[in-house]
Design an enzyme around this catalytic site. Structure first.
Site, PDB file in Angstrom:
ATOM      1  N   ALA A 190       0.857  -1.180   0.000  1.00 54.97           N
ATOM      2  CA  ALA A 190       0.000   0.000   0.000  1.00 54.97           C
ATOM      3  C   ALA A 190       0.894   1.231   0.000  1.00 54.97           C
ATOM      4  O   ALA A 190       2.047   1.171   0.431  1.00 54.97           O
ATOM      5  CB  ALA A 190      -0.889  -0.013   1.231  1.00 54.97           C
ATOM      6  N   GLY A 195       0.476  -4.995   0.876  1.00 54.69           N
ATOM      7  CA  GLY A 195      -0.769  -4.997   0.107  1.00 54.69           C
ATOM      8  C   GLY A 195      -0.591  -5.560  -1.297  1.00 54.69           C
ATOM      9  O   GLY A 195      -1.537  -6.102  -1.878  1.00 54.69           O
ATOM     10  N   GLU A 253      -0.877  -9.124  -0.793  1.00 53.14           N
ATOM     11  CA  GLU A 253      -2.299  -9.424  -0.540  1.00 53.14           C
ATOM     12  C   GLU A 253      -3.115  -9.393  -1.831  1.00 53.14           C
ATOM     13  O   GLU A 253      -4.007 -10.218  -2.037  1.00 53.14           O
ATOM     14  CB  GLU A 253      -2.865  -8.435   0.489  1.00 53.14           C
ATOM     15  CG  GLU A 253      -2.348  -8.759   1.886  1.00 53.14           C
ATOM     16  CD  GLU A 253      -2.622  -7.678   2.910  1.00 53.14           C
ATOM     17  OE1 GLU A 253      -2.466  -6.483   2.570  1.00 53.14           O
ATOM     18  OE2 GLU A 253      -2.985  -8.023   4.048  1.00 53.14           O
ATOM     19  N   GLU A 288       4.951  -5.225   6.986  1.00 51.01           N
ATOM     20  CA  GLU A 288       4.132  -4.326   7.812  1.00 51.01           C
ATOM     21  C   GLU A 288       4.654  -4.179   9.240  1.00 51.01           C
ATOM     22  O   GLU A 288       4.626  -3.098   9.821  1.00 51.01           O
ATOM     23  CB  GLU A 288       2.673  -4.840   7.875  1.00 51.01           C
ATOM     24  CG  GLU A 288       1.848  -4.543   6.645  1.00 51.01           C
ATOM     25  CD  GLU A 288       1.969  -5.586   5.550  1.00 51.01           C
ATOM     26  OE1 GLU A 288       2.947  -6.365   5.577  1.00 51.01           O
ATOM     27  OE2 GLU A 288       1.091  -5.626   4.670  1.00 51.01           O
TER      28      GLU A 288
HETATM   29  N1  DAK Z   1       4.639   3.182  -0.665  1.00 48.43           N
HETATM   30  C1  DAK Z   1       5.090   4.335  -1.173  1.00 48.43           C
HETATM   31  N2  DAK Z   1       6.219   4.437  -1.893  1.00 48.43           N
HETATM   32  C2  DAK Z   1       6.948   3.328  -2.098  1.00 48.43           C
HETATM   33  C3  DAK Z   1       6.538   2.066  -1.588  1.00 48.43           C
HETATM   34  C4  DAK Z   1       5.321   2.025  -0.835  1.00 48.43           C
HETATM   35  N3  DAK Z   1       4.832   0.882  -0.349  1.00 48.43           N
HETATM   36  N4  DAK Z   1       7.458   1.152  -1.945  1.00 48.43           N
HETATM   37  C5  DAK Z   1       8.393   1.795  -2.661  1.00 48.43           C
HETATM   38  N5  DAK Z   1       8.086   3.112  -2.761  1.00 48.43           N
HETATM   39  C6  DAK Z   1       8.847   4.155  -3.458  1.00 48.43           C
HETATM   40  C7  DAK Z   1      10.083   4.518  -2.704  1.00 48.43           C
HETATM   41  O1  DAK Z   1       9.793   5.462  -1.686  1.00 48.43           O
HETATM   42  C8  DAK Z   1      10.923   5.125  -3.811  1.00 48.43           C
HETATM   43  O2  DAK Z   1      10.458   6.418  -4.071  1.00 48.43           O
HETATM   44  P1  DAK Z   1      11.503   7.643  -4.367  1.00 48.43           P
HETATM   45  O3  DAK Z   1      12.386   7.690  -3.177  1.00 48.43           O
HETATM   46  O4  DAK Z   1      12.224   7.212  -5.621  1.00 48.43           O
HETATM   47  O5  DAK Z   1      10.614   8.843  -4.545  1.00 48.43           O
HETATM   48  C9  DAK Z   1      10.575   4.270  -5.013  1.00 48.43           C
HETATM   49  O6  DAK Z   1       9.320   3.628  -4.688  1.00 48.43           O
HETATM   50  C10 DAK Z   1      11.581   3.178  -5.301  1.00 48.43           C
HETATM   51  O7  DAK Z   1      11.799   2.465  -4.097  1.00 48.43           O
HETATM   52  P2  DAK Z   1      13.262   2.240  -3.464  1.00 48.43           P
HETATM   53  O8  DAK Z   1      14.201   3.318  -3.851  1.00 48.43           O
HETATM   54  O9  DAK Z   1      13.053   1.988  -1.994  1.00 48.43           O
HETATM   55  O10 DAK Z   1      13.690   0.891  -4.207  1.00 48.43           O
HETATM   56  P3  DAK Z   1      14.638  -0.261  -3.666  1.00 48.43           P
HETATM   57  O11 DAK Z   1      14.868  -1.175  -4.813  1.00 48.43           O
HETATM   58  O12 DAK Z   1      15.832   0.310  -2.954  1.00 48.43           O
HETATM   59  O13 DAK Z   1      13.773  -1.021  -2.539  1.00 48.43           O
HETATM   60  C11 DAK Z   1      11.797  -2.052  -1.677  1.00 48.43           C
HETATM   61  C12 DAK Z   1      12.638  -1.705  -2.936  1.00 48.43           C
HETATM   62  C13 DAK Z   1      10.486  -2.680  -2.194  1.00 48.43           C
HETATM   63  C14 DAK Z   1      12.532  -3.081  -0.832  1.00 48.43           C
HETATM   64  C15 DAK Z   1      11.533  -0.765  -0.858  1.00 48.43           C
HETATM   65  O14 DAK Z   1      11.035   0.250  -1.736  1.00 48.43           O
HETATM   66  C16 DAK Z   1      10.562  -0.955   0.250  1.00 48.43           C
HETATM   67  O15 DAK Z   1      10.913  -1.478   1.337  1.00 48.43           O
HETATM   68  N6  DAK Z   1       9.310  -0.504   0.034  1.00 48.43           N
HETATM   69  C17 DAK Z   1       8.284  -0.516   1.031  1.00 48.43           C
HETATM   70  C18 DAK Z   1       7.749  -1.905   1.274  1.00 48.43           C
HETATM   71  C19 DAK Z   1       6.631  -1.830   2.286  1.00 48.43           C
HETATM   72  O16 DAK Z   1       6.888  -1.579   3.461  1.00 48.43           O
HETATM   73  N7  DAK Z   1       5.417  -1.906   1.790  1.00 48.43           N
HETATM   74  C20 DAK Z   1       4.224  -1.476   2.516  1.00 48.43           C
HETATM   75  C21 DAK Z   1       3.761  -2.513   3.520  1.00 48.43           C
HETATM   76  S1  DAK Z   1       2.313  -1.947   4.362  1.00 48.43           S
HETATM   77  C22 DAK Z   1      -5.141  -1.138   3.377  1.00 48.43           C
HETATM   78  C23 DAK Z   1      -4.886  -2.140   2.468  1.00 48.43           C
HETATM   79  C24 DAK Z   1      -3.615  -2.703   2.431  1.00 48.43           C
HETATM   80  C25 DAK Z   1      -2.645  -2.261   3.298  1.00 48.43           C
HETATM   81  C26 DAK Z   1      -2.917  -1.297   4.218  1.00 48.43           C
HETATM   82  C27 DAK Z   1      -4.179  -0.727   4.283  1.00 48.43           C
HETATM   83  N8  DAK Z   1      -6.425  -0.505   3.450  1.00 48.43           N
HETATM   84  C28 DAK Z   1      -7.441  -0.881   2.511  1.00 48.43           C
HETATM   85  C29 DAK Z   1      -6.672   0.561   4.390  1.00 48.43           C
HETATM   86  C30 DAK Z   1      -1.302  -2.790   3.156  1.00 48.43           C
HETATM   87  C31 DAK Z   1      -0.268  -2.254   3.840  1.00 48.43           C
HETATM   88  C32 DAK Z   1       1.069  -2.429   3.332  1.00 48.43           C
HETATM   89  O17 DAK Z   1       1.302  -2.864   2.232  1.00 48.43           O
END
Ligand code: DAK
Length: 256
Positions: free
Chosen positions: A64, A107, A110, A130
């Site tokens: 997400a 997400g 998911e 998460e």
């Molecule tokens: N959200 C926003 N931006 C994201 C992102 C995310 N989930 N994942 C990556 N990006 C962005 C990064 O900020 C970066 O942006 P800039 O800095 O270039 O502006 C760009 O994508 C490229 O990412 P990286 O530079 O970090 O790329 P790397 O290859 O170094 O790393 C990575 C890739 C996937 C390991 C890393 O980007 C990362 O850890 N990303 C976050 C993973 C994460 O924590 N995902 C979110 C989990 S929480 C809901 C439904 C579902 C959910 C919640 C609520 N509702 C219906 C209410 C689900 C929640 C989640 O998914």
């Protein structure tokens, strides 16, 4: 007009490509709305028999959109009711196949788990990070993963928030197939086209019965299966399938 997805269809397969590459297809609310509306539209479209969801070479979806989510409050979530959109995915009757290259996290994982089959590249990475953000999976992740791999393994993965390789995901029964990165879409489309040749009504009745197996008792599941079995006999495709067998020819199914 869609802003975050590309949509097209090809010989009975409806394709939705997630298209927010700068943020690894992070799912914001509008993007989820677009995906769900398009799934519903394909589900009602007689010329589409199978749906494919795909991302790009780097990511299916990295979760997400954290920036959008970070200022939510319990009340804003209660009022927005954002999970209602996700629930609609489980109501889609046609097969949904996920083609996963790169990251399918949070997400994004998911979303893939809401699909019926998952085809992944050798270097795909799955996981629920998460916990590292101080939260937990919210769109069904704890339930889907536990059903696939059991309580102990699911707890280990979700507590640690580590990335699972495609091999590990295959080992735990979370995904269906692994192929080389450049073949993921091709293999998913091959499988999708194979499914378009099957009897569409049987395919949807099978989907309903198999998914019910995770939720209901064995007896309830058998009753549902039996009702769907009877229903299949009201279709022209059942007559066609059985006639084709006796006439030693390939059946041509119409979805009627
Ligand atoms: N959200 C926003 N931006 C994201 C992102 C995310 N989930 N994942 C990556 N990006 C962005 C990064 O900020 C970066 O942006 P800039 O800095 O270039 O502006 C760009 O994508 C490229 O990412 P990286 O530079 O970090 O790329 P790397 O290859 O170094 O790393 C990575 C890739 C996937 C390991 C890393 O980007 C990362 O850890 N990303 C976050 C993973 C994460 O924590 N995902 C979110 C989990 S929480 C809901 C439904 C579902 C959910 C919640 C609520 N509702 C219906 C209410 C689900 C929640 C989640 O998914």
């Amino acid at each position: 007009m869609n802003k975050f997805i590309n949509v097209y269809s090809e010989d009975g397969v409806g394709i939705i490509q997630l298209d927010r590459p700068k943020v690894l297809n992070a799912l914001n609310r509008q993007m989820v709305d677009e995906i769900v509306s398009q799934l519903e539209s394909f589900d009602r479209n007689d010329s589409v028999r199978v749906i494919v969801l795909k991302g790009n070479e780097r990511a299916f979806a990295a979760g997400a959109d954290i920036e959008e989510m970070m200022n939510e409050t319990p009340l804003s979530l209660e009022l927005l009711n954002p999970f209602a959109e996700w629930d609609k995915i489980s109501l889609i009757k046609k097969p949904i196949l996920a083609a996963v290259n790169g990251f399918a996290l949070g997400g994004g994982f998911e979303l893939a788990l809401h699909c019926d089959l998952i085809i992944a590249s050798e270097d795909a990475k799955f996981g629920f990070p998460e916990v590292k953000l101080g939260v937990l999976p919210g769109a069904g992740g704890t339930q889907f993963l536990t059903r696939a791999m059991g309580v102990r393994k699911a707890l280990e993965w979700i507590w640690l928030g580590e990335q699972m390789t495609a091999r590990e995901a295959l080992h735990y029964g979370v995904i269906n197939r692994i192929v080389a990165p450049e073949l993921v879409v091709e293999e998913t489309m091959r499988l999708a086209h194979q499914l378009t040749k099957q009897a569409p009504i049987a395919i949807r009745l099978i989907k309903e019965a198999v998914h019910a197996a995770a939720d209901v008792t064995l007896q309830e599941g058998k009753i549902l299966e039996r009702k769907n079995f009877y229903l299949a006999f009201s279709s022209e495709d059942q007559k066609e399938g059985m006639c084709a067998f006796t006439e030693k020819r390939t059946p041509s199914f119409k979805g009627k």
